[in-house]
Write a protein that holds these residues in place. Sequence first.
Motif, short mmCIF file in Angstrom:
data_model
loop_
_atom_site.label_atom_id
_atom_site.label_comp_id
_atom_site.label_asym_id
_atom_site.label_seq_id
_atom_site.Cartn_x
_atom_site.Cartn_y
_atom_site.Cartn_z
N ASN A 89 18.11 -50.75 -3.56
CA ASN A 89 19.53 -50.69 -3.24
C ASN A 89 20.35 -51.22 -4.41
O ASN A 89 20.07 -52.31 -4.92
N GLY A 90 21.33 -50.45 -4.80
CA GLY A 90 22.16 -50.80 -5.95
C GLY A 90 21.91 -49.83 -7.08
O GLY A 90 22.83 -49.21 -7.60
N ASP A 91 20.62 -49.69 -7.44
CA ASP A 91 20.24 -48.75 -8.49
C ASP A 91 18.72 -48.73 -8.56
O ASP A 91 18.08 -49.75 -8.32
N PRO A 92 18.13 -47.59 -8.90
CA PRO A 92 16.68 -47.58 -9.11
C PRO A 92 16.31 -48.55 -10.24
O PRO A 92 17.12 -48.79 -11.14
N LYS A 93 15.11 -49.08 -10.18
CA LYS A 93 14.61 -49.97 -11.25
C LYS A 93 13.59 -49.21 -12.09
O LYS A 93 12.77 -48.45 -11.56
N ILE A 94 13.62 -49.49 -13.38
CA ILE A 94 12.66 -48.84 -14.29
C ILE A 94 11.91 -49.90 -15.07
O ILE A 94 12.48 -50.92 -15.50
N ILE A 95 10.62 -49.65 -15.23
CA ILE A 95 9.79 -50.52 -16.07
C ILE A 95 8.91 -49.64 -16.94
O ILE A 95 8.33 -48.66 -16.46
N LYS A 102 1.31 -55.19 -18.07
CA LYS A 102 1.51 -55.71 -16.72
C LYS A 102 2.94 -56.21 -16.58
O LYS A 102 3.45 -56.90 -17.48
N ILE A 104 6.48 -56.71 -13.47
CA ILE A 104 6.85 -56.79 -12.06
C ILE A 104 8.15 -56.03 -11.81
O ILE A 104 8.95 -55.81 -12.72
N ALA B 7 4.84 -56.48 -19.77
CA ALA B 7 5.84 -55.41 -19.62
C ALA B 7 7.16 -55.93 -19.09
O ALA B 7 8.12 -55.17 -18.96
N GLY B 8 7.20 -57.19 -18.75
CA GLY B 8 8.46 -57.78 -18.27
C GLY B 8 8.78 -57.37 -16.85
O GLY B 8 7.91 -57.03 -16.05
N GLU B 9 10.08 -57.38 -16.57
CA GLU B 9 10.54 -57.04 -15.22
C GLU B 9 11.34 -55.76 -15.24
O GLU B 9 12.12 -55.52 -16.18
N ALA B 10 11.15 -54.97 -14.21
CA ALA B 10 11.89 -53.71 -14.10
C ALA B 10 13.40 -53.99 -14.09
O ALA B 10 13.86 -54.95 -13.48
N VAL B 11 14.13 -53.13 -14.77
CA VAL B 11 15.59 -53.30 -14.89
C VAL B 11 16.30 -52.14 -14.19
O VAL B 11 15.73 -51.06 -14.03
N PRO B 12 17.55 -52.36 -13.79
CA PRO B 12 18.30 -51.24 -13.19
C PRO B 12 18.39 -50.05 -14.14
O PRO B 12 18.65 -50.23 -15.34
N HIS B 13 18.19 -48.88 -13.58
CA HIS B 13 18.22 -47.65 -14.37
C HIS B 13 19.53 -47.52 -15.14
O HIS B 13 19.56 -47.04 -16.27
N LYS B 14 20.62 -47.95 -14.51
CA LYS B 14 21.94 -47.74 -15.11
C LYS B 14 22.13 -48.56 -16.38
O LYS B 14 23.02 -48.26 -17.19
N THR B 15 21.29 -49.59 -16.57
CA THR B 15 21.42 -50.36 -17.81
C THR B 15 20.96 -49.54 -19.01
O THR B 15 21.23 -49.91 -20.15
N LEU B 16 20.27 -48.45 -18.72
CA LEU B 16 19.86 -47.54 -19.80
C LEU B 16 20.73 -46.29 -19.76
O LEU B 16 20.25 -45.16 -19.82
N ARG B 125 28.48 -47.44 -11.28
CA ARG B 125 27.76 -46.66 -10.28
C ARG B 125 27.03 -47.58 -9.32
O ARG B 125 26.69 -48.71 -9.67
N TYR B 126 26.81 -47.10 -8.13
CA TYR B 126 25.98 -47.78 -7.14
C TYR B 126 25.16 -46.71 -6.46
O TYR B 126 25.66 -45.63 -6.15
N LYS B 127 23.88 -47.00 -6.22
CA LYS B 127 23.05 -46.04 -5.49
C LYS B 127 22.35 -46.74 -4.36
O LYS B 127 21.52 -47.64 -4.59
N HIS B 128 22.70 -46.34 -3.14
CA HIS B 128 22.01 -46.88 -1.96
C HIS B 128 20.72 -46.09 -1.79
O HIS B 128 20.74 -44.85 -1.75
N ALA B 129 19.60 -46.80 -1.66
CA ALA B 129 18.31 -46.13 -1.48
C ALA B 129 18.15 -45.73 -0.02
O ALA B 129 18.22 -46.58 0.87
#
Lengths: 153, 563
Positions: A89-95, A102, A104, B7-16, B125-129
């Motif tokens: 919710n808010g935005d998809p996350k990408i890694i 590895k 999270i 690999a760190g932590e997943a980031v919001p898509h919109k940051t890219l 932008r905002y995306k509700h899943a």
Amino acid sequence: MTSTDDRADELHAAGLDGQNRTALGRLLGTGKVGHAEVGDDGVMRATVRIPEDELIFEPSILVFPHGGSVELTLINDDKNTHCAVLPSNGDPKIIWLVNHSKGIARLELGGPGTYYYGSTTGNDEGRGLTAALVFGGEVPDSAKLDRPPQPRP
Amino acid sequence: MTDYVDAGEAVPHKTLSATKGQAPPINDVNYERIRNARNEPANWMTYYGTYDGQRYSTLNQINKDNVKNLVPAWVFQAGSAGLHAGASTYSFEASPLVVDGVMFVSGPDGKVWAIDPTTGEELWRYKHASPYDTSLCCGNVNRGVAVGHGKVYMYTLNAHLIALDAQTGELVFDTVNGDVRAGESGSVAPLIVKDMVVVGSAGGEFGTRGHMDAFDAQTGERRWRCYTVPKPGEPGSETWGDENAEAWQRGGANCWVTATYDPELELLYQGTGNPAPDFDGEVRPGDNLYTDSVVAVDVNTGEIRWHYQFTPHDLWDYDSTMENLLFDAPDGRKLLAHADKNGYFFVLDRTNGELVRVFPFVDRITWGEITPDGKVTPKVYPDEEGVPVHFWPGPAGGKEWTHMSYNPQTGLIYVPVQEVGATATRRRREFKESIPYWGAGVAVDLDDHYGFVAAIDPLTGEEKWRWNHEYPMCASTLTTAGGLVFQGTPTGEFVALDAETGEKLWQFQCGSGHHSSPTTYEVDGRQYIAVPTGWGGWVEGFLPGLLGAAAGDALFCFALPQS
């Protein structure tokens, strides 16, 4: 009735449980089923791995008891680079997951319902790197209809 | 083997992406401001532009003399990634809002954007899943947002009311309001009234019990819920068979199109959906109130003050969810206009629901007849198990949810008309929660269809002109003080018509069919026309002859060339 083993045998015999056998890729949803663990902090945690040359998130189906906060540990054991784009919710996350890496992903997802995520590089998604996050449970009572319980399928 | 690479932590898509993450501040949009929205033609502040649902703008920079020069100012692409619900049925159905130089618009699959309305630049932008397996009768769609109280409100596919900070798009609250296990969903554009936000349910094709709801705009706490199917003992419950019958529990009457509102009467005018099961009336004897009706709801209490049912005991899927347009007669009488799926145009006294006038607005009506005094006589319907029955209009109606508009300069209402029939074959089935509950097999005609924009005088019922098209009209009209009517076609053209004659003055091919509501606004002295495009939604219902047409999800914005 088809047992779990029977189903696995069927998929294997049909060449659907691996790469470049009957099909070009691996049929989606043919990996294992895993279950998240709920921590004392209420966060639901699970680990998924990308095994070498299988182009699959394993387990490819993760079950959560209800919607809420999720922490996924993602491990790439493959000798190729992949990634994961996950709903939240808010935005998809990408890694980004280079070989042997590895990381999270922290997600917020409502339940009940099913969400899919995948590796969005090349056609990883089509080859098998598409996996499911399945949330059980019910909506809050305040969101239910004022009517007697109804039959379900 | 060495340790894993971190690999760190997943980031919001919109940051890219190039999105800025911040919109300029807008002035407070409160109840008084929305109530007087007609006095701020530069903005399109609420779903219909104004509470009365007229979809009329007093802007006239773009007019019938210069509209031939209209050109695209910018295009915004919604895009998608990964697997999402309704992957083959998504559609860009929204009505873009513009407030103080910022556009707010929702797209398919839970997306909301703030956009620079002069350049198309994405501000936030905002995306509700939403779950992939959400029950959707009619595609992955959303009809728009509400803006006010410093927030942007959206009703999500999985029936959450969410509020976002208007400047940043950050989540303020998320209230779960519907039961997705029962087949409920959300697609309606919220409406801000006073200090509340009003939404309605979707899910009539799954045998839900319809309702509309009002929430505290600051906290998301529900103030009232108005069920549109009464329980045993409540007024109207006698229209659902005997007291022990269960039909009311799955009765439908959902409220998936935004209500209009009269601030003086403090009444919301909500159209309600079809009864369930759609085509098998034998299991729900009676008129089935308040399905296929307009209900006048007290905005302070949620109580139904009066109702008018357009299709009693519906057997053709004739929802009446589409708008109830408010206008006043020359003698000051407060009226309401409604073009129903059943092919008849109704004018009511909006103070009490009294019928003023009813007349057909389509060419072909075979399901039944409504006399000038409002008497309804069904003629053709699927009452025998396994026997196909053909009728006009089809279940998407002579007019679907897409909106008509009223131009006070001409006194005409511009109606997007669909001429397409269907065949239904009754097939009784038992009810199971979340499973489609139609009670018939349905096939809408693949050919023998056409459409037109009808210019109707609501005071006489006279059709002043029509603009004909090979295909049904499946998008909302917009009319302006420039003497224009704008209409998107299923084949992608966006056209401007002369509001007085219906003559086509301009068109632009947008590349995909229209199933949305265009709006107009002005920034820095330049008038713009914005229209989301993207063929989808319930195409098999309103125009299956174009099921193979190209999908799309682009928002086009037009303006006159800058000298």
